[in-house]
Design a protein around this motif. Structure first.
Motif, mmCIF file in Angstrom:
data_model
loop_
_atom_site.group_PDB
_atom_site.id
_atom_site.type_symbol
_atom_site.label_atom_id
_atom_site.label_comp_id
_atom_site.label_asym_id
_atom_site.label_seq_id
_atom_site.Cartn_x
_atom_site.Cartn_y
_atom_site.Cartn_z
ATOM 1 N N PHE A 26 47.041 46.080 19.231
ATOM 2 C CA PHE A 26 47.095 45.081 18.171
ATOM 3 C C PHE A 26 46.767 43.700 18.704
ATOM 4 N N PHE A 27 46.213 42.854 17.825
ATOM 5 C CA PHE A 27 46.038 41.447 18.116
ATOM 6 C C PHE A 27 47.388 40.765 17.916
ATOM 7 N N ALA B 254 36.603 47.765 23.370
ATOM 8 C CA ALA B 254 35.617 46.683 23.282
ATOM 9 C C ALA B 254 36.039 45.662 22.229
ATOM 10 N N LEU B 255 36.579 46.134 21.112
ATOM 11 C CA LEU B 255 37.061 45.235 20.066
ATOM 12 C C LEU B 255 38.260 44.443 20.561
ATOM 13 N N LEU B 256 39.221 45.120 21.142
ATOM 14 C CA LEU B 256 40.434 44.451 21.602
ATOM 15 C C LEU B 256 40.193 43.551 22.811
ATOM 16 N N ALA B 257 39.091 43.729 23.496
ATOM 17 C CA ALA B 257 38.760 42.863 24.629
ATOM 18 C C ALA B 257 38.538 41.422 24.165
#
Length: 96
Positions: free
Chosen positions: A87-88, A75-78
């Motif tokens: 990783f971003f 959910a965060l990386l979405a």
């Protein structure tokens, strides 16, 4: 405190602003009036005022630092506009 037209234009240049002549003159008057108003603070006796004092007593706005696991990595990386694995990805800002 009177500010000169040249001082107004100098500050405008530092801020990368272009000012028409009429605007520079209007700002000169406004800035002079503002500095005259602030100059009144010089008359205050602040000898017994602690430099970090506040008008009202305030408590600490901080909370305890507690480590908690983040539940949903996907959910965060979405939200990443570009990612690689977990990783971003961001544009390179330091060149070799």
């Amino acid at each position: 405190m009177s500010i000169t037209r040249e001082e107004v234009l100098h500050v405008a240049r530092l801020a990368r602003l272009s000012l028409p002549e009429a605007e520079a003159e209007r700002l000169r008057g406004q800035l002079s009036a503002l500095l005259d108003y602030v100059k009144q603070l010089d008359r205050l006796d602040t000898r017994d005022v602690v430099p970090t004092s506040h008008a009202t007593e305030t408590g600490t706005p901080f909370r305890d630092d507690v480590v908690e696991p983040f539940g949903d990595r996907e959910a965060l990386l979405a939200n990443a506009p570009d990612r690689k694995n977990d990783f971003f990805r961001v544009p390179r800002i330091i060149e070799d």
